[in-house]
Design a protein around this motif. Structure first.
Motif, PDB file in Angstrom:
ATOM      1  N   ALA A  16       0.820  -1.217   0.000  1.00 38.54           N
ATOM      2  CA  ALA A  16       0.000   0.000   0.000  1.00 38.54           C
ATOM      3  C   ALA A  16       0.852   1.265   0.000  1.00 38.54           C
ATOM      4  N   GLU A  21      -4.977   4.539   5.923  1.00 38.45           N
ATOM      5  CA  GLU A  21      -5.571   5.622   5.144  1.00 38.45           C
ATOM      6  C   GLU A  21      -7.071   5.655   5.391  1.00 38.45           C
ATOM      7  N   PHE A  23     -11.067   5.862   4.297  1.00 36.64           N
ATOM      8  CA  PHE A  23     -11.850   5.279   3.210  1.00 36.64           C
ATOM      9  C   PHE A  23     -13.290   5.739   3.274  1.00 36.64           C
ATOM     10  N   ILE A  35      -9.471   0.335  -2.902  1.00 38.20           N
ATOM     11  CA  ILE A  35      -8.068   0.467  -2.488  1.00 38.20           C
ATOM     12  C   ILE A  35      -7.102  -0.217  -3.446  1.00 38.20           C
TER      13      ILE A  35
END
Length: 83
Positions: A16, A21, A23, A35
């Motif tokens: 990643a 992160e 979402f 993703i």
């Protein structure tokens, strides 16, 4: 549409390029699709990974049946080697 945080562990973190992160997705299946767009290595890792949603294992349940709530934390756990 829920908003939350996805956390990546081990090789998923490497694939990643970030540890976590934000979402926006309604289901786990939608989140995985979002993703992995343009992230081929992360897509490969995600196919082999286990997932936790708010600390609960998803197991073999269909990812499109896992609804995500606002504030959810999803963790991507790739297979671990060793013993």
């Amino acid at each position: 549409m829920a908003r939350g945080t996805i956390r990546y562990w081990a090789v998923a973190k490497d694939a990643a390029g970030v540890a976590e992160e934000a979402f926006e997705a309604a289901t786990l299946a939608e989140l995985i699709t979002k993703i992995t767009v343009g992230r081929d290595e992360l897509a490969r890792v995600a196919r082999r990974s286990s997932f936790l949603v708010n600390g609960d294992p998803v197991g073999r349940r269909a990812h499109d049946a896992i609804a995500l709530a606002d504030g959810a934390t999803v963790e991507v756990l790739p297979p671990f080697a060793g013993g």
